[in-house]
Design a protein around this motif. Structure first.
Motif, PDB file in Angstrom:
ATOM      1  N   ASP A 195      17.416 -29.474 -19.249  1.00 14.34           N
ATOM      2  CA  ASP A 195      18.076 -28.166 -19.113  1.00 14.34           C
ATOM      3  C   ASP A 195      19.588 -28.294 -18.940  1.00 14.34           C
ATOM      4  O   ASP A 195      20.212 -27.512 -18.215  1.00 14.34           O
ATOM      5  CB  ASP A 195      17.481 -27.369 -17.948  1.00 14.34           C
ATOM      6  CG  ASP A 195      16.122 -26.786 -18.293  1.00 14.34           C
ATOM      7  OD1 ASP A 195      15.778 -26.764 -19.489  1.00 14.34           O
ATOM      8  OD2 ASP A 195      15.410 -26.367 -17.369  1.00 14.34           O
ATOM      9  N   ARG A 254      16.739 -19.908 -20.329  1.00 14.40           N
ATOM     10  CA  ARG A 254      15.590 -20.628 -19.768  1.00 14.40           C
ATOM     11  C   ARG A 254      14.959 -19.726 -18.709  1.00 14.40           C
ATOM     12  O   ARG A 254      15.594 -19.429 -17.705  1.00 14.40           O
ATOM     13  CB  ARG A 254      16.032 -21.935 -19.084  1.00 14.40           C
ATOM     14  CG  ARG A 254      16.825 -22.892 -19.966  1.00 14.40           C
ATOM     15  CD  ARG A 254      15.912 -23.597 -20.958  1.00 14.40           C
ATOM     16  NE  ARG A 254      16.582 -24.657 -21.676  1.00 14.40           N
ATOM     17  CZ  ARG A 254      17.309 -24.483 -22.786  1.00 14.40           C
ATOM     18  NH1 ARG A 254      17.491 -23.270 -23.271  1.00 14.40           N
ATOM     19  NH2 ARG A 254      17.858 -25.513 -23.398  1.00 14.40           N
ATOM     20  N   THR A 257      22.836 -27.665 -20.785  1.00 13.11           N
ATOM     21  CA  THR A 257      23.068 -26.846 -21.978  1.00 13.11           C
ATOM     22  C   THR A 257      24.525 -26.752 -22.414  1.00 13.11           C
ATOM     23  O   THR A 257      24.833 -25.986 -23.319  1.00 13.11           O
ATOM     24  CB  THR A 257      22.512 -25.425 -21.757  1.00 13.11           C
ATOM     25  OG1 THR A 257      23.097 -24.882 -20.569  1.00 13.11           O
ATOM     26  CG2 THR A 257      21.002 -25.432 -21.624  1.00 13.11           C
ATOM     27  N   THR A 277      24.296 -27.370 -13.999  1.00 12.14           N
ATOM     28  CA  THR A 277      22.880 -27.515 -14.277  1.00 12.14           C
ATOM     29  C   THR A 277      22.265 -28.576 -13.376  1.00 12.14           C
ATOM     30  O   THR A 277      22.831 -29.632 -13.177  1.00 12.14           O
ATOM     31  CB  THR A 277      22.686 -27.946 -15.735  1.00 12.14           C
ATOM     32  OG1 THR A 277      23.339 -27.003 -16.557  1.00 12.14           O
ATOM     33  CG2 THR A 277      21.225 -28.019 -16.090  1.00 12.14           C
TER      34      THR A 277
END
Ligand code: FES
Ligand code: FES
Length: 358
Positions: A44, A200, A46, A2
């Motif tokens: 973001d 997302r 996750t 990420t």
């Protein structure tokens, strides 16, 4: 892996918290209810999963804060200021692969939702004790983690393999009936395989449910005007907006998807309205603005009492409290064995309902 969000563009630094995530300096909104929300919703990141926030019960959101394994949904933003946070995304790649191989080879996961948190917990213990970490010493630490589908024996097998430096080489099954690693075991173990809550997409909207305040009540009115006017809200839906059948169900179509005005709630999870907004926070804030007028009744809370002929109907709009009837027959072998037994015990066992999902 990420990527971290951009640095803040606002000058309102009083309302923000600065810390480090996986070696990168970040600044996030102070208004997040806890560290897990900041990681997942703003950065973001996750791999820490949200199984129960803010309860701190499931362990799925375990991360390191200043080297200590903690559940991120119990960590206030004020405590994060200036700290160093490490998630599974920030763990050394070779170490990640070692954990992934061990969990895959040992069958240490099924759905995988709980495993990233367990991996972080295991890493914290292996970092401290290395190959001296025993199963007995590790087991109590798993008490902070709820695994709904794998159990803990194979999880301990995997952790023991990592602690002992056992090289694991998982392979998918390639014969009918043959054994093998679970499909996508590695990304599941590392939290890289996305679940619905990890989706997302640009411009994505978020929904929040307005649940009933009373397990059994007649719905006299639902006023959505204040929720509709709240910041970021795009739409508010009630049962009137449902196309087609109101009721769904596997055995009978007896479960109302939402309870309309004029309907009656049957349990605390009945949905009265759905608010859709640009952010999760906006949706959750607005859902509290949906005003409902009730006539409250005493709920049915005893399944045995609900079976009596005089019991009121448990689910509005149905004609019986009996969902289905099953008959079981025991064979002669059982009766013979039972009759020949020196001791017999008659008992009624009860357990809670198990929902096989987070
Ligand atoms: S989501 Fe944090 S402990 Fe369950
Ligand atoms: S593998 Fe643990 S909850 Fe599914």
């Amino acid at each position: 892996m990420t990527e971290l969000a951009d640095a803040p563009t606002t000058d309102d630094l009083d309302g923000r918290v600065s810390f480090e995530v996986n070696g990168v300096a970040v600044t996030v909104r102070r208004s997040h209810p806890h560290l897990l929300a900041a990681l997942r919703e703003e950065l973001d990141i996750t791999s820490p999963k949200d199984g129960c926030s803010p309860s701190g019960q499931c362990g799925c959101c375990t991360v390191f804060v200043d080297g200590k394994a903690i559940v991120a949904c119990q960590c206030d933003m004020d405590k994060v200021e200036g700290s160093s946070v490490v998630t599974l995304e920030g763990v050394d790649e070779a170490e990640r692969q070692t954990f992934a191989d061990a969990f895959a080879a040992c069958g240490g996961l099924q759905c995988g939702f709980c495993i990233p948190g367990i991996v972080m917990r295991a890493k914290s213990q292996i970092d401290k004790k290395g190959s001296a970490l025993t199963r007995a010493a590790m087991a109590p630490h798993l008490g902070a983690h709820l695994c709904r589908c794998t159990g803990y024996v194979k999880v301990l097998d995997a952790i023991e393999a990592v602690a002992q430096g056992t090289v694991c080489a998982p392979a998918l099954a390639n014969t009918v009936g043959g054994g093998g690693a679970k499909y996508e075991a590695a990304p599941l173990a590392l939290g890289d395989r996305g679940y619905v809550d990890d989706i997302r997409v640009p411009g994505m909207l978020h929904a929040a449910l307005r649940l009933t305040d009373h397990a059994r009540a007649d719905i006299e009115a639902i006023d959505t005007s204040a929720a509709l006017a709240a910041p970021g809200v795009e739409a508010v839906f009630t049962a009137d907006d449902l196309p087609g059948e109101l009721r769904v169900g596997i055995i009978h179509k007896d479960w109302p998807g939402m309870i309309p005005v004029g309907g009656r709630t049957s349990y605390a999870g009945d949905v009265l309205a759905i608010v859709v907004a640009d952010t999760r926070d906006h949706a959750r804030a607005a859902v509290d603005l949906v005003e409902v007028t009730y006539e409250v009744h005493t709920p049915n809370t005893d399944a045995r009492a609900a079976l009596r002929d005089t019991a009121p109907l448990s689910v509005w709009g149905t004609d019986s409290n009996v969902l289905s009837t099953s008959a079981y027959t025991r064979g002669a072998d059982f009766d013979d064995a039972f009759a020949a037994s020196a001791f017999t015990v008659h008992e009624t066992f009860q357990t809670q309902r198990i929902e096989h999902a987070f």
